[in-house]
Enzyme design. Sequence first.
Site, short mmCIF file in Angstrom:
data_model
loop_
_atom_site.label_atom_id
_atom_site.label_comp_id
_atom_site.label_asym_id
_atom_site.label_seq_id
_atom_site.Cartn_x
_atom_site.Cartn_y
_atom_site.Cartn_z
N CYS A 81 -41.82 -18.45 42.99
CA CYS A 81 -41.46 -19.80 43.60
C CYS A 81 -42.45 -20.11 44.66
O CYS A 81 -42.39 -19.62 45.71
CB CYS A 81 -40.11 -19.92 44.04
SG CYS A 81 -39.81 -21.53 44.68
N CYS A 213 -42.60 -28.31 42.84
CA CYS A 213 -42.41 -26.97 42.23
C CYS A 213 -43.86 -26.44 42.62
O CYS A 213 -44.74 -26.79 41.99
CB CYS A 213 -42.23 -27.06 40.91
SG CYS A 213 -42.25 -25.25 40.02
#
Length: 278
Positions: A81, A213
């Site tokens: 991430c 993201c």
Amino acid sequence: MRFAKGHGTGNDFVILPDPDGTLPLTPALVAALCDRRRGIGADGVLRVVRSAAHPDAEASAAGAEWFMDYWNADGSQSEMCGNGVRVYARYLAEAGLVAPEGTFDLVTRAGVVPVTMGEEISAGMPVPRVYVQSTAGSFTGTAVDVGNPHLVCAVDEPTLEGLDLTRAPVVDPLIFPAGVNVEFAAVGSAPAGADLYRRMRVYERGSGETQSCGSGACAVAAVAVHHAGLESGVVVVDVLGGRLTISITPNECVLQGPAVIVAHGDVDAQAIRQLVFS
């Protein structure tokens, strides 16, 4: 249970300090913490744990003290991430666990990531690997591996604005057996200092549509550079929650953007327990 709350361009996380790896973290507990109405609310959980104290990271403990144990909002684990890396790093610095300036290495399930601290934080991401074409519903896209799976679909601006991402796009389970993050990207004029520009929305597996993201922005940048016929480039990607800058060469991918810690507190264990077992 102590916690902090942070975000990177609107991609938000519950941060759980657990340096010795003693917290009994479960999918149900993660989902309860991430519940936006009955829990704290977040796109995912970042457990702050020493590499030596976690079986997924102990092999890298000699060179990198901290492991980012990242969980999606539904309680599933994820390999990488990019926004989480930067928020995790900001927490370490504000907690006095790393220097507020300089570079250090952080372990993730996708490998060791070099992090450079500053007003914005840069993370050396896995070099994106562009591979096959696939589809997300009626949209054609390009599959990209950034340590985790992505599918980047080019769309025009009106289509991007009108997308319904309240449900997961339908993808090919043979190509993405573990699911995939789906990015929709529209072309725009590159700002000064950038080679290319994209505006992006994303449906993250395990979390739904998110404000941002980081690894997805890297995937979008990689496809943009590839389709432009370039080997290297600086790509600015605007997400719903702000702006990210990705610098790509054949051997490097650096994600730069803001990361903010907004709160600290204590979890009411009884209330969360009731939610977990309700």
